[in-house]
Design a protein around this motif. Structure first.
Motif, PDB file in Angstrom:
ATOM      1  N   LEU B  14       0.829  -1.200   0.000  1.00 32.48           N
ATOM      2  CA  LEU B  14       0.000   0.000   0.000  1.00 32.48           C
ATOM      3  C   LEU B  14       0.862   1.247   0.000  1.00 32.48           C
ATOM      4  O   LEU B  14       0.637   2.187  -0.760  1.00 32.48           O
ATOM      5  N   ILE B  15       1.873   1.247   0.865  1.00 36.50           N
ATOM      6  CA  ILE B  15       2.704   2.446   1.003  1.00 36.50           C
ATOM      7  C   ILE B  15       3.464   2.704  -0.290  1.00 36.50           C
ATOM      8  O   ILE B  15       3.586   3.828  -0.753  1.00 36.50           O
ATOM      9  N   THR B  17       2.826   1.747  -3.369  1.00 40.60           N
ATOM     10  CA  THR B  17       2.091   2.056  -4.594  1.00 40.60           C
ATOM     11  C   THR B  17       1.033   3.119  -4.363  1.00 40.60           C
ATOM     12  O   THR B  17       0.324   3.490  -5.278  1.00 40.60           O
ATOM     13  N   CYS B  19      -1.211   6.537  -2.665  1.00 41.32           N
ATOM     14  CA  CYS B  19      -1.418   7.943  -2.983  1.00 41.32           C
ATOM     15  C   CYS B  19      -1.960   8.141  -4.393  1.00 41.32           C
ATOM     16  O   CYS B  19      -1.397   8.865  -5.196  1.00 41.32           O
ATOM     17  N   TRP B  20      -3.066   7.472  -4.714  1.00 40.79           N
ATOM     18  CA  TRP B  20      -3.620   7.648  -6.041  1.00 40.79           C
ATOM     19  C   TRP B  20      -4.336   8.993  -6.159  1.00 40.79           C
ATOM     20  O   TRP B  20      -4.317   9.622  -7.179  1.00 40.79           O
ATOM     21  N   ARG B  22      -3.930  11.612  -4.125  1.00 34.70           N
ATOM     22  CA  ARG B  22      -3.284  12.744  -3.465  1.00 34.70           C
ATOM     23  C   ARG B  22      -3.060  13.871  -4.482  1.00 34.70           C
ATOM     24  O   ARG B  22      -2.622  13.645  -5.599  1.00 34.70           O
TER      25      ARG B  22
END
Lengths: 368, 420, 503
Positions: B14-15, B17, B19-20, B22
């Protein structure tokens, strides 16, 4: 792993309010227009009846879940067969809730985040709860968040009160008639009727009995009152025409909160408590699905392992639903209202109750 | 162990990949206003009012200083509709257009005349924008003209018009929503109208520090749309409150009428004189802050009639007439006079709407629908042809609760006043 | 329960011998290389009649001189016979002190010496006399440093176990206050006292505490935190599940609520089990202030406490994900302030929080002389310069400092530490998924918190699970006479503490 009556009350309450606020309103207002509130009253009544039947049935076997007492009532084969619709429903409802949640999140906050992340994280939290804490944790979390939900909802209603225009409710009954009102009531009643899952929760209550029944009925009643307020507020804010066209009218209404220029857009906080509701609902379904499947296959002890499988299956199912993207109306109307409502919520509980009552009478007759 | 490894793995993926969605504040062009104009060739011209955050930084060392004089810029682009124009506008912008704070929408007069049906869908559909928005018609101009004018009192003209609208006594920041609701009711719609106004009297700048009145934006009144959502006409600043009062939405308003000294003795005398627009005579101003309206449809006869009872509560703020307001009967005279004046005024506006615009912006049709739903079913289909010929019976009842700080004026008694 | 280990190792207790020289040699062998062990021989006419062994610095030399050495010498002068001194004579007649006993076992003698007692071997007797004349260096009772109060008693627990128990006994003059003693640590042999109120406390709780303490196998107990980590239910939790206090009044009120306290020698912090989340948020001043003000302050504390967890991540989520939610004027001013800041908001927040935690950590360790200088440099110079240089935006500095202040609103230091630490994963969650991430994280946190059950008592009690009568010390602080009930989880049925107030 025990819950008490108060926790059961909050669980039922959060379970009923969550998805109902989101998806049932538009469907109801489309049919019943400004009389949607009558539909909601009807739905509340019908929900209470359904809940009453289910809880009456469960009270006959306070130490057994649905899976167990269906076997007691109908014998091994009949009992195992008759609960298959329930197991299918549970799997299906988990993926449906997840999909609706994803759609809403995608529309309101996260526009680009891929589906698997939104669903996976939610499912992760749910499986952590079910695996780590079981029904007890779910009960306590509902007890923790329930009052907060109530406060936020009350605040929402209070802050939007100056947007209300009560003549929007007029004319009562004239435009619709009994047909549309009943039809409008179907969507909320099919969601309120989900309280039949208490048939799985009953044996987990500390002292199952009259108090439990009261707690469940109170939960259904209070949540239909909240929903009634919600639909009244929506109609009085937008009028029947506009709110019937909005996809999530309740949340649009929350967006209108406006006080002193600075207090506005409460929607994100309402969304927070709404997410908690969805979480509670999903965890309850996840728990009863795993536990039910475990009991059905005869391996009650390994329900925790089964819950992992259930999570994996529902993840795949949800992704399938998202990829295939069947229209939401079809899912709610085509499957939920035409099959689940009459079969799972009314038919089977009533049938089981009748058979069990007849059997009991028969036994007492013999003894005499 | 398995659990720990899998959870760490999940968290890491998650970390790494993530920040979609953001979007840093520095990468967003915050849209405060949006304008649409119709060009001669049928294309739309969109204009965006953007917050210009660079001003304060370049202003000097002082961080976060409030010294920014013009914190906005406008940008425009052609397009087939809103989104298309936005797409085209993006070509010129280094930051992503962010419409989440687009609370003011401007519509050029030309576009309004051709009909707003073709562009208004986006304002309700896009999930980013908020339902609580203002929508304005620019009277006698294009949206771009209106949006380009710098406003002196506020950093941003979009915020300025929003605040002007708030001060007009109409419901705050919900004209877009109300337009949607109205269009779904009787089919007509109303939007506030803006106009670009040059100073009444031109005064030259004698020194660079002088600040004579400049050309500025002002609230003109309301633009009325017919059921095809095309501009039918305008109600000016002295007329648009009538609709608000009848629909129970007016929050406050000052009214001024003329009381001739002759009239002082015979209440209800030459009311027409006061309405003639004469500037002679003595004026009385009242401030009304509580409004109430009651519309009663009378369903006898072939056509429905309406009895409209308008009530208001207020106090006298200015009195240039010789009336001695310390006497209650004189206050009643002002009341009666004011009622007459307002009745005539309202009647005039109603007639204008009925005969000129032919659209029911007052919700009379809705009232029949609410009160007499079964009769309405017969009337609904051709309400727009019935409406212009309907009789209205207007009664205004003001209740003046105070006379301000003085009863009798502080000035000595004037001509025509009472002796005592 | 005493020294089961030693009993296991030596089934046969090693007896002393009548020969004085042999006994002394045995002791010298035992304490080989222990320079602090002192030997004092009493020789009369060239023959050694007795030897005193004590630890230098732990022995009350004045008392030994006066009450042991002098009578002994006098006795020896009068009688020249070697083995004349009989047990009773020696003990009762010649050594007139309160704390003396006869010991026959070598191991026990060694233990006694190590405790600081003075051991007297006499020629011809196969026993030793142990005079418990201990005088250790100790500080006086001082004011509590980690739990300050405005109004309330000033005394605090200290390192000496018996002083601590006396502080309790002074407050509870009841035989119901039981102080069970035990020893922990195979090498350090640290004294531990379990205190509870008989009749109030739940039997099963006491048994559980005892059982868990007995299970501990450790070489040394240096702080009470060593014990804490052994008996905690869930070590993999950021939240403390055992309360610690250095205030006797807190310990006493916990005792009266049916909790159990564990006093460890050499530690001024007393452990209170079980702890609930809310007891970590209750300060002493809540109970000394007027109740309305106390309720008000308590709510301020709740707000600040949860702000300290949420504020930075909310700021990040709202400004980078949900800008439409922030009121327009605020967005414009934040946009002005953030212009030119090169870092993404998440990193900005992470870096600032990191720096703040670093400053805090350095602040604790700083020598007192340089403290002010460094904090000025940290707070003023860095904060000012970082904003002026445009590396960090002004709102972020406001957020971080507000969070920093808020995180010290916790009455209990280690609960505050839990939230300070949780801020970072929450920030990351907010950075990845925005508000959705925050909500999911909060749900997970609440699930974790409700599943915690220190010593069988739900951590979030009495709020979830709910116990209505006890909410008057959680949501509000009711007047004392209203807080009549104990938590049902802590008692065996009888929850009433005292009768209703009569008018």
């Amino acid at each position: 792993m025990k819950i008490n009556n108060r926790q059961l009350f909050w669980m039922i309450m959060m379970l009923e309010i969550g998805i109902n606020l989101l998806i049932s309103m538009t469907a109801t207002i489309l049919y019943a227009k400004q009389d949607a509130w009558i539909s909601y009253i009807l739905a509340g009544g019908a929900g209470l009846v359904i809940t009453y039947i289910a809880s009456k049935l469960s009270s006959r076997y306070p130490r057994q879940t649905l899976i167990e007492y269906s076997v007691t009532i109908l014998g091994k084969w009949g009992g195992k067969l008759i609960v298959i619709p329930f197991i299918l429903q549970w799997f299906w409802v988990i993926s449906l809730i997840l999909r609706d949640e994803f759609l809403f999140i995608r529309l309101s906050v996260l526009y680009k985040t891929p589906a698997w992340v939104v669903i996976g994280t939610m499912l992760g939290v749910v499986i952590y709860t079910v695996y780590h804490g079981g029904i007890e944790a779910i009960g306590r979390v509902s007890e923790l968040w329930g009052p907060i939900l109530m406060i936020i909802l009350a605040l929402t209603f209070a802050l939007t009160i100056n947007n209300l225009n009560w003549p929007m409710l007029l004319p009562v009954y004239a435009d619709t008639g009994p047909g549309p009102i009943m039809q409008g009531a179907l969507a909320p009643v099919s969601l309120l009727g989900e309280s039949v899952l208490l048939m799985m929760l009953f044996p987990f209550v500390e002292h199952p009995g009259k108090g439990t029944r009261k707690a469940v009925l109170l939960g259904v009643a209070l949540s239909s009152v909240m929903l009634l307020f919600g639909v009244l507020w929506v109609i009085m804010t937008f009028g029947p025409a506009v709110s019937g066209r909005l996809q999530f009218p309740f949340f649009e209404m929350v967006k209108l909160v406006y006080l002193m220029e600075f207090i506005q857009n409460m929607d994100i906080f309402v969304m927070a408590v709404w997410l908690v509701c969805i979480f509670v609902k999903l965890s309850i379904y996840m728990f009863i699905t795993s536990y039910g499947v475990a009991q059905w296959t005869g391996k009650t002890g390994s329900w925790k392992k089964i819950s992992l499988i259930v999570a994996a299956v529902s993840f795949i199912l949800t992704m399938l639903v998202i990829i295939l993207n069947p229209p939401a109306g079809l899912l709610l109307k085509g499957v939920w209202i035409t099959y689940v409502l009459p079969v799972n919520m009314i038919g089977i509980p009533l049938f089981l109750w009748l058979v069990s009552a007849v059997k009991a009478n028969f036994h007492t007759d013999i003894r005499r | 162990m398995f659990r720990k490894i899998s959870s760490v793995f999940l968290a890491l993926s998650l970390i790494l990949t993530g920040c979609w969605d953001r979007q840093e504040l520095n990468d967003q062009a915050i849209v405060l206003g949006w304008g649409m104009d119709l060009m001669e060739n049928g294309e739309y011209l969109a204009t965006a009012n953007l917050v210009l955050p660079l001003v304060s930084k370049s202003g000097g060392q002082e961080s976060g200083g409030q010294s920014s004089t013009s914190g906005f810029m406008t940008e425009s682009a052609f397009g087939k509709n809103n989104r298309d124009a936005e797409q085209n506008m993006q070509r010129k912008l280094s930051r992503v257009l962010f419409p989440g704070h687009r609370r003011n929408i401007f519509i050029g007069e030309k576009l309004a005349e051709k009909g707003v049906f073709s562009i208004m869908d986006e304002y309700g559909r896009s999930p980013m924008v908020r339902p609580r928005s203002n929508i304005f018609v620019v009277k006698g101009g294009t949206a771009q003209e209106a949006m380009s004018i710098a406003y002196q009192l506020e950093a941003n003209p979009a915020i300025a018009v929003q605040k002007i609208q708030e001060k007009s006594g109409a419901p705050i920041s919900r004209s877009l929503l109300d337009f949607f609701i109205m269009a779904n009711g009787t089919g007509c719609g109303v939007m506030p109208a803006l106009s670009i106004e040059t100073p009444e009297v031109n005064t030259d700048k004698k020194t660079p520090e002088d600040s004579p009145p400049q050309t500025t934006l002002s609230l003109y009144g309301a633009a009325v749309f017919n059921e095809k959502l095309k501009l039918a006409g305008y109600l000016n600043y002295d007329e648009f409150w009538v609709r608000l009062w009848i629909t129970n939405r007016l929050a406050f308003r000052n009214f001024t009428t003329i009381i001739n000294s002759i009239d002082a003795d015979k209440p209800g005398g030459a009311a027409a004189d006061a309405l003639s627009g004469a500037t002679r005579g003595k004026t009385v101003s009242i401030n009304v802050d509580t409004f109430k309206s009651q519309i009663t449809p009378v369903m006898t006869g072939a056509l429905p009639k309406f009895r409209i009872l308008l009530e208001g509560k207020g106090f006298i703020e200015e009195n240039n007439s010789p009336l001695n307001l310390s006497r209650p009967d004189n206050v009643q005279k002002v009341e009666a006079r004011m009622n007459q004046y307002l009745e005539a005024r309202i009647k005039k506006v109603l007639t204008k709407v009925q005969k000129d615009f032919k659209c029911d912006i007052f919700g009379f049709g809705d009232t029949i629908h609410h009160r007499h739903p079964y009769q309405w079913k017969k009337l609904a289909a051709d309400w727009d042809t019935i409406f212009p010929d309907i009789d209205m019976d207007i009664t205004v009842k003001l209740n003046l609760t105070g006379t301000g700080l003085t009863g009798q004026s502080l000035l000595p008694t004037r001509d025509g006043g009472e002796e005592k | 329960m005493e020294q089961q280990q030693t009993a296991k190792e030596h089934n046969e207790p090693e007896r002393l011998y009548p020969d004085l020289a042999f006994n002394v040699e045995r002791m010298e062998l035992e304490f080989l290389g222990c320079s602090d062990i002192m030997y004092r021989n009493c020789s009369i006419d060239g023959t050694n009649r007795a030897t005193l062994i004590y630890v230098d610095g732990m022995c009350d030399t004045h008392a030994v001189d006066e009450f042991v050495l002098q009578p002994l010498l006098e006795h020896f002068r009068r009688s020249t016979k070697v083995n004349e001194g009989r047990e009773a004579e020696l003990k009762e007649v010649f050594i007139p002190t309160l704390q003396i006993r006869i010991v026959y076992d070598t191991k026990e003698v060694i233990q006694a010496v190590l405790r600081g007692e003075t051991v007297i071997f006499t020629e011809g007797n196969a026993f030793a006399m142990v005079a418990s004349l201990i005088k250790m260096e100790k500080r006086s009772i001082e004011e509590a440093t980690s739990e300050k109060v405005v109004r309330g008693p000033r005394d605090a627990f200290m390192e000496t176990l018996r002083t601590n128990t006396s502080l309790l006994r002074r407050r509870i003059r009841s035989s119901k206050l039981k102080l069970e003693s035990m020893t922990l640590g195979s090498i350090t042999e640290t004294d531990i006292v379990i205190g509870y109120m008989e009749g109030i406390v739940k039997e099963s709780l006491i048994k559980e505490v005892r059982a868990r303490l007995q299970k501990i196998q450790i070489d040394g107990v240096i702080h009470s935190s060593n014990i804490e980590e052994y008996i905690e239910d869930n070590v993999f939790s950021p939240f403390p599940q055992i309360q610690n206090t250095e205030r006797p009044d807190v310990a006493v009120s916990s005792l009266l609520e049916g909790k159990v306290i564990i006093i460890t020698d050499n530690t001024p912090f007393v452990l209170i089990v079980p702890m609930t989340y809310w007891s970590g948020l209750q300060a002493v001043d809540d109970y000394t202030d007027r109740f309305m003000y106390a309720t008000f302050v308590r709510w301020i504390r709740y707000t600040f406490v949860h702000t300290s967890l949420l504020l930075p991540s909310l700021y990040v989520a709202l400004t980078t994900y949900h800008l439409q939610v922030v009121p327009t004027p605020l967005v414009v001013s934040i946009a002005f302030a953030r212009e030119g800041v090169p870092l993404p908001a998440v990193f900005e927040a992470l870096i600032m929080e990191f720096i703040f935690e670093g400053l805090r950590e350095a602040g604790i360790r700083l020598p007192q002389q340089v403290g002010p200088a460094v904090s000025i440099a940290g707070a003023l110079v860095i904060g000012q310069a970082v904003v002026a240089a445009g590396i960090i935006s002004t709102p972020m500095v406001i957020i971080v400092s507000l969070t920093g202040i808020a995180s010290f609103a916790f009455p209990l230091y280690n609960l505050g530490a839990a939230y300070r630490m949780l801020r970072f994963p929450l920030l990351i969650a907010a950075g990845i998924l925005g508000f959705y991430g925050i909500v999911l994280f909060l749900i997970m946190l609440s699930v974790h918190m409700v599943t915690l059950k220190p010593f069988g008592i739900p951590y979030m009690a009495p709020y979830a699970p709910l116990s209505m009568e006890n909410l008057n010390d959680v949501l509000v602080r009711a007047p004392k006479y209203k807080m009549r009930r104990l938590m049902p989880w802590l008692t065996n049925g009888k929850t009433e503490r005292f009768p209703k107030r009569t008018k």
